[in-house]
Write a protein that holds these residues in place. Structure first.
Motif, short mmCIF file in Angstrom:
data_model
loop_
_atom_site.label_atom_id
_atom_site.label_comp_id
_atom_site.label_asym_id
_atom_site.label_seq_id
_atom_site.Cartn_x
_atom_site.Cartn_y
_atom_site.Cartn_z
N LEU A 62 0.83 -1.21 0.00
CA LEU A 62 0.00 0.00 0.00
C LEU A 62 0.86 1.26 0.00
N GLY A 63 2.02 1.20 0.66
CA GLY A 63 2.95 2.33 0.62
C GLY A 63 3.45 2.60 -0.79
N VAL A 64 3.75 1.53 -1.52
CA VAL A 64 4.18 1.69 -2.92
C VAL A 64 3.04 2.27 -3.75
N PHE A 65 1.82 1.75 -3.56
CA PHE A 65 0.67 2.27 -4.31
C PHE A 65 0.48 3.76 -4.03
N GLU A 66 0.54 4.15 -2.77
CA GLU A 66 0.35 5.56 -2.41
C GLU A 66 1.48 6.42 -2.95
N GLY A 67 2.71 5.92 -2.90
CA GLY A 67 3.85 6.67 -3.43
C GLY A 67 3.75 6.87 -4.92
N VAL A 68 3.39 5.83 -5.64
CA VAL A 68 3.23 5.95 -7.09
C VAL A 68 2.08 6.90 -7.40
N GLY A 69 1.00 6.81 -6.63
CA GLY A 69 -0.12 7.72 -6.84
C GLY A 69 0.28 9.17 -6.64
N MET A 70 1.09 9.44 -5.62
CA MET A 70 1.56 10.81 -5.40
C MET A 70 2.47 11.29 -6.52
N LEU A 71 3.35 10.40 -7.00
CA LEU A 71 4.22 10.78 -8.12
C LEU A 71 3.43 11.08 -9.38
N VAL A 72 2.46 10.24 -9.67
CA VAL A 72 1.63 10.47 -10.86
C VAL A 72 0.86 11.77 -10.71
N GLN A 73 0.33 12.01 -9.52
CA GLN A 73 -0.40 13.25 -9.29
C GLN A 73 0.52 14.47 -9.44
N ARG A 74 1.73 14.36 -8.95
CA ARG A 74 2.66 15.48 -9.04
C ARG A 74 3.06 15.76 -10.50
N PHE A 75 3.30 14.70 -11.27
CA PHE A 75 3.75 14.91 -12.64
C PHE A 75 2.63 15.26 -13.61
N THR A 76 1.40 14.93 -13.25
CA THR A 76 0.29 15.26 -14.14
C THR A 76 -0.39 16.56 -13.75
N ALA A 77 0.02 17.17 -12.64
CA ALA A 77 -0.57 18.45 -12.23
C ALA A 77 -0.16 19.52 -13.23
N GLN A 78 -1.09 20.40 -13.54
CA GLN A 78 -0.79 21.46 -14.48
C GLN A 78 -0.02 22.57 -13.78
N ALA A 79 0.99 23.06 -14.49
CA ALA A 79 1.77 24.19 -13.97
C ALA A 79 0.93 25.46 -14.11
N PRO A 80 1.13 26.42 -13.23
CA PRO A 80 0.38 27.67 -13.38
C PRO A 80 0.77 28.36 -14.69
N ILE A 81 -0.21 28.92 -15.32
CA ILE A 81 0.01 29.56 -16.62
C ILE A 81 0.63 30.94 -16.40
N ALA A 82 1.74 31.20 -17.08
CA ALA A 82 2.42 32.49 -16.98
C ALA A 82 1.64 33.53 -17.76
N PRO A 83 1.63 34.77 -17.31
CA PRO A 83 0.91 35.81 -18.07
C PRO A 83 1.57 36.03 -19.43
N ALA A 84 0.76 36.37 -20.40
CA ALA A 84 1.25 36.54 -21.77
C ALA A 84 2.11 37.79 -21.91
N TYR A 85 1.76 38.85 -21.20
CA TYR A 85 2.48 40.11 -21.32
C TYR A 85 2.96 40.56 -19.94
N PRO A 86 4.13 41.16 -19.87
CA PRO A 86 4.65 41.61 -18.57
C PRO A 86 3.74 42.63 -17.88
N GLU A 87 3.00 43.41 -18.64
CA GLU A 87 2.14 44.43 -17.99
C GLU A 87 0.95 43.79 -17.28
N ASP A 88 0.67 42.51 -17.58
CA ASP A 88 -0.40 41.81 -16.88
C ASP A 88 0.00 41.42 -15.46
N VAL A 89 1.29 41.50 -15.18
CA VAL A 89 1.78 41.12 -13.85
C VAL A 89 1.60 42.30 -12.93
#
Length: 154
Positions: free
Chosen positions: A122-149
């Motif tokens: 179960l530890g392996v299952f939970e660890g793999v689940g956390m890794l998959v969740q971490r790698f499939t999480a979407q990164a925050p989208i950067a603003p297109a223009y610097p003035e939007d910051v």
């Protein structure tokens, strides 16, 4: 990891998990024992051998899966109630108790070894689940223009 507040209360979760595990075990048992019955039957009686093997063994596999799923879910709900947390350790602890409870008739050594093995699995299952969740999480989208910051206020 955030708590899943959309899930039903524990008594209902236990019954759902038991039923789901039983169904999964029956379906897997049908496939496994159907192939096994087909291969072990004489050429003229392969259809009968397949159906006979499925009827005699698939419910047993489903029952075994159901008992494991129901027991694990019961221990998981109990650990959540005692620890008052919802994290990966709950599944590991519940796996430890489930493996031990299912092996208790085999003596102290067998109980200990099964509990540790199940907890590690179960530890392996939970660890793999956390890794998959971490790698499939979407990164925050950067603003297109610097003035939007927006500048940080001092």
């Amino acid at each position: 990891m955030s708590a899943d507040h959309t899930r039903d209360p524990c008594p209902i979760v236990i019954l759902n998990d038991f039923g789901g595990a039983f169904s999964m075990g029956v379906i897997g048992g049908c496939v496994w024992h159907g192939i096994k019955g087909f291969r072990n039957s004489p050429y003229g009686e392969r259809g009968y051998g397949t159906i006979s093997a499925i009827k005699s063994r698939a419910p047993v596999v489903g029952g075994n899966f159901g008992v494991w799923g129901g027991l694990f879910s019961t221990f998981d709900c109990s650990v959540k109630a005692i620890r008052r947390r919802e994290d990966a350790w709950n599944a590991v602890i519940a796996g430890f108790f489930t493996g031990g409870a299912l092996a208790i008739r085999g003596g102290w050594r067998h109980t200990r070894n099964s509990a540790i093995t199940c907890a590690c699995l179960l530890g392996v299952f939970e660890g793999v689940g956390m890794l998959v969740q971490r790698f499939t999480a979407q990164a925050p989208i950067a603003p297109a223009y610097p003035e939007d910051v927006k500048p940080l206020s001092a």
